[in-house]
Design an enzyme around this catalytic site. Structure first.
Site, PDB file in Angstrom:
ATOM      1  N   HIS A  13      -9.033  -0.835   1.189  1.00 51.78           N
ATOM      2  CA  HIS A  13      -9.892   0.199   1.756  1.00 51.78           C
ATOM      3  C   HIS A  13     -11.340  -0.012   1.297  1.00 51.78           C
ATOM      4  O   HIS A  13     -12.280   0.208   2.052  1.00 51.78           O
ATOM      5  CB  HIS A  13      -9.381   1.573   1.320  1.00 51.78           C
ATOM      6  N   ASP A  39     -10.434   2.145  -3.533  1.00 55.15           N
ATOM      7  CA  ASP A  39      -8.993   1.839  -3.535  1.00 55.15           C
ATOM      8  C   ASP A  39      -8.651   0.559  -2.781  1.00 55.15           C
ATOM      9  O   ASP A  39      -9.359   0.186  -1.850  1.00 55.15           O
ATOM     10  CB  ASP A  39      -8.195   3.022  -2.960  1.00 55.15           C
ATOM     11  N   HIS A  81      -4.292   1.214   0.324  1.00 59.79           N
ATOM     12  CA  HIS A  81      -4.980   2.339  -0.303  1.00 59.79           C
ATOM     13  C   HIS A  81      -4.218   2.801  -1.547  1.00 59.79           C
ATOM     14  O   HIS A  81      -3.054   2.478  -1.718  1.00 59.79           O
ATOM     15  CB  HIS A  81      -5.020   3.545   0.641  1.00 59.79           C
ATOM     16  N   TYR A  82      -4.857   3.637  -2.356  1.00 66.83           N
ATOM     17  CA  TYR A  82      -4.123   4.472  -3.301  1.00 66.83           C
ATOM     18  C   TYR A  82      -4.415   5.941  -2.987  1.00 66.83           C
ATOM     19  O   TYR A  82      -5.404   6.276  -2.334  1.00 66.83           O
ATOM     20  CB  TYR A  82      -4.390   4.131  -4.759  1.00 66.83           C
ATOM     21  N   THR A  83      -3.531   6.840  -3.476  1.00 66.57           N
ATOM     22  CA  THR A  83      -3.589   8.234  -3.040  1.00 66.57           C
ATOM     23  C   THR A  83      -4.449   9.127  -3.933  1.00 66.57           C
ATOM     24  O   THR A  83      -4.928  10.170  -3.483  1.00 66.57           O
ATOM     25  CB  THR A  83      -2.188   8.841  -2.992  1.00 66.57           C
ATOM     26  N   GLU A  92      -0.399   3.592   2.018  1.00 68.22           N
ATOM     27  CA  GLU A  92      -0.862   4.347   0.854  1.00 68.22           C
ATOM     28  C   GLU A  92       0.112   4.115  -0.302  1.00 68.22           C
ATOM     29  O   GLU A  92       1.328   4.096  -0.104  1.00 68.22           O
ATOM     30  CB  GLU A  92      -0.931   5.844   1.173  1.00 68.22           C
TER      31      GLU A  92
END
Length: 340
Positions: free
Chosen positions: A223, A233, A111-113, A175
């Site tokens: 994700h 993401d 994922h990215y945040t 993440e």
């Protein structure tokens, strides 16, 4: 005359008695068979000796695999052994562990945040969303662990891949601090790059996880792969090919297979693109690869977002959600390589 009758009667009596004696002698009497009982060889099931459970300061660990690794089974405990403590009884590990078991951790999801470093830590530790690990963007050598690998973190949400649903139950989430994307005047998404330090951290962390839990390449996902209608993401600038080439992590298609399929793909796109039968074929190919999509025979919004997710991962040069010839060839090459 009387004498004659007497002689005949006497002869009949003698013959009759003689016959009775013979019958008596020849009457069948079944033999009583005395059979010796077969000797039964008792085969006691002898358990193979198992490696010992290690005990450190009263905490138990089992770090040796005795199960069948070829079936993706594994008895190793990467944390302490958790046991029940029923009142009035003693739980013993005389026969621990059974070989018929494997890991809960089947997937690795990236994922990215969409938040800076400090806010990412705050949200992922204090709110109703989490991940097992957080990779910061501070240029240091630290990776933050937020959730025990043996526990579920809340990172995947409503999700699916192939026959599995609700992947929080069976995955580890990473993440990565990244601001995601902004939209330009035309509505096109402009994504933010990842630093080299972050990519190295993610690669080292992912390698460790997939090796320990024997996670197959097909289960290392974005994700956006497991929730294509909701998520983007880690986006098209995450270097999936670099992870595949340099660290042997995740999936990638074979270039030669893609080139072989490209000519036919170009013909399909130029001559059949809007035919319901072709659209159904493309949707079925997406489904076969793993995406949660129901073929409809229409280029609907769900299909567009699913194609976009595929492009984020495998065709980052163009992520417009349109099934062009190269995307179609890539999808077929992936199915040739990874389909069940």
């Amino acid at each position: 005359m009387r004498k004659t009758l007497y002689i005949i009667g006497l002869s009949t009596l003698v013959f009759s008695c003689t016959s009775q004696k013979n019958i008596k002698k020849t009457t069948y009497r079944p033999k009583t068979v005395t059979s010796q009982p077969k000797s039964v060889t008792k085969t006691d099931s002898v358990e193979k000796p198992k490696p010992k459970i290690t005990n450190e300061h009263g905490v138990e660990f089992f770090t040796t695999n005795i199960a069948d690794a070829t079936k993706n089974d594994n008895t190793i405990s990467y944390g302490s052994i958790v046991s029940a403590k029923p009142a009035g009884y003693k739980v013993v590990k005389t026969h621990f562990p059974a070989i018929a078991q494997n890991f809960r951790q089947k997937y690795l999801i990236l994922h990215y945040t969409v938040l800076p470093d400090d806010k990412s830590v705050e949200v992922l530790t204090q709110q109703s969303v989490s991940a097992h690990y957080l990779v910061n963007n501070l240029g240091d050598n630290e990776i933050y662990q937020l959730v025990d690998e043996n526990k579920r973190s809340y990172h995947a949400g409503v999700s699916a891949w192939r026959s599995d649903k609700n992947l929080n139950d069976t995955s580890i989430g990473i993440e990565i601090v990244n601001m995601g994307y902004t939209a330009d005047a035309t509505g096109a998404k402009i994504f933010q790059p990842f630093s080299d330090e972050q990519v190295k951290k993610v690669a080292a962390l992912a390698k460790d996880i997939v090796t320990r839990y024997q996670i197959p390449a097909t289960n290392v996902l974005a994700h956006s792969d497991i929730a294509p209608t909701r998520k983007q993401d880690p986006g098209p600038l995450f270097p999936w090919k670099k992870l595949y080439d340099e660290y042997q992590i995740g999936m990638w298609y074979d270039e030669a297979a893609k080139q072989t399929l490209l000519t036919t793909a170009q013909t399909d796109i130029s001559t059949r693109y809007n035919e319901p039968a072709f659209i159904f074929l493309a949707q079925t190919a997406l489904q076969k690869f793993g995406y949660d999509i129901q073929p409809s025979g229409k280029w609907d919004d769900v299909t567009k977002k699913t194609i976009e997710a595929l492009q984020y991962h495998f065709r980052p040069q163009n992520y417009d959600g349109i099934m062009d010839a190269e995307t179609w060839a890539i999808l077929q090459a992936l199915n040739q390589k990874y389909s069940k």
